[in-house]
Design a protein around this motif. Sequence first.
Motif, mmCIF file in Angstrom:
data_model
loop_
_atom_site.group_PDB
_atom_site.id
_atom_site.type_symbol
_atom_site.label_atom_id
_atom_site.label_comp_id
_atom_site.label_asym_id
_atom_site.label_seq_id
_atom_site.Cartn_x
_atom_site.Cartn_y
_atom_site.Cartn_z
ATOM 1 N N HIS A 41 0.895 -1.166 0.000
ATOM 2 C CA HIS A 41 0.000 0.000 0.000
ATOM 3 C C HIS A 41 0.930 1.212 0.000
ATOM 4 O O HIS A 41 1.053 1.931 0.984
ATOM 5 C CB HIS A 41 -0.885 -0.045 1.244
ATOM 6 N N ARG B 30 -0.874 -4.852 5.081
ATOM 7 C CA ARG B 30 -0.036 -4.394 3.961
ATOM 8 C C ARG B 30 0.586 -3.039 4.259
ATOM 9 O O ARG B 30 1.647 -2.705 3.744
ATOM 10 C CB ARG B 30 -0.853 -4.343 2.678
ATOM 11 N N ARG C 142 -4.864 -2.174 12.978
ATOM 12 C CA ARG C 142 -5.910 -3.075 13.459
ATOM 13 C C ARG C 142 -5.583 -4.509 13.058
ATOM 14 O O ARG C 142 -4.798 -4.744 12.123
ATOM 15 C CB ARG C 142 -7.272 -2.661 12.881
ATOM 16 N N PRO D 195 -3.064 3.980 10.291
ATOM 17 C CA PRO D 195 -3.565 4.238 8.935
ATOM 18 C C PRO D 195 -5.085 4.392 8.915
ATOM 19 O O PRO D 195 -5.635 4.915 7.949
ATOM 20 C CB PRO D 195 -3.122 2.997 8.143
#
Length: 313
Positions: free
Chosen positions: A135, A168, A230, A268
């Motif tokens: 990502h 990612r 998470r 993020p």
Amino acid sequence: MERCWLGRDVLSILDFDRKCIEELFNLTLIMEKYSRTRLNILEDKVLALAFFEPSTRTRLSFETAMKRLGGSTIGFTGEEAISVSKGESIADTVRMLDSYADAIVIRHSLEGVAKYAAEIANNPVINAGDGTQNHPTQAMLDLYTIWRELGEIDGICVGILGDLKYARTVKSLIEGLTLFRPSKIYLISPPALRPRREVLAILENAGLKYSHVENIDEVIRELDVLYVVRIQKERFPDVVEYERVKGSYRITLETLKNCKDTLIILHPLPRVDEIDPQVDSTRHARYFKQAAYGVPLRMALLTLIFGREDKVR
Ligand code: NCD
């Protein structure tokens, strides 16, 4: 100066070197001025947003960035809405988007889909997340936030906490950190959620110092940056494995009682329960600011890819 961004695909952050990333940061800083107004430099451009997986920030910040630059967007979120649900291949979908738009932002649950799309499309393809792999624009944003909030990335101590196995964003952040010289990286997770072998190899090959830590209390004093992710429920092959680790970490005011005054906490997003909302009002919380930097960062990225940076200053 050599143009490292013009017409390029963005598949992994390691497609770029430190100089390119610093060029992106410098332009992002300028774009902060324009991220609430308008800068008409991409009026002739259309950006396709092909989100086969859910997204809030990534899709909407690309869309906002494009609109602030005077450009337009087309796109979809979810396979149900498009002909893939009728049996159309990803290749045909990409071919069509490539003929309508000037660049494609793509997210998919399968690894390697962005790379595959880039082989098909003539226009630049930007990977907005492919399974557990990459990502890159999130990592650029994460690093920009550190650079912006702390002034530098070299010499800092970074703790990365959470699902380091499937996230990612963690792989891309680790790759991005190898372009700089952080003093130490703590990988904080239950043993079952440690980074995959190939991700640890990235750190080893770059000669960056890292250690595995199970309990954040052991290292909280040392951290300049705490990056939380998470648990990536949707990527667990086995729900039993997920049930065993869910809820295994949570940052509260208590966790922060021995931290540096200057510690910044990034995430993020989306968050589930890994950061107590009470932490939001502390001086350490920067995750909403980080999400907000997503617009100027993606404005800068699109400007560079379309080669319009000379029109900015
Ligand atoms: C992340 C993602 O999709 O990988 N979200 C994002 O782009 N900000 C992180 C996550 O879903 O946990």
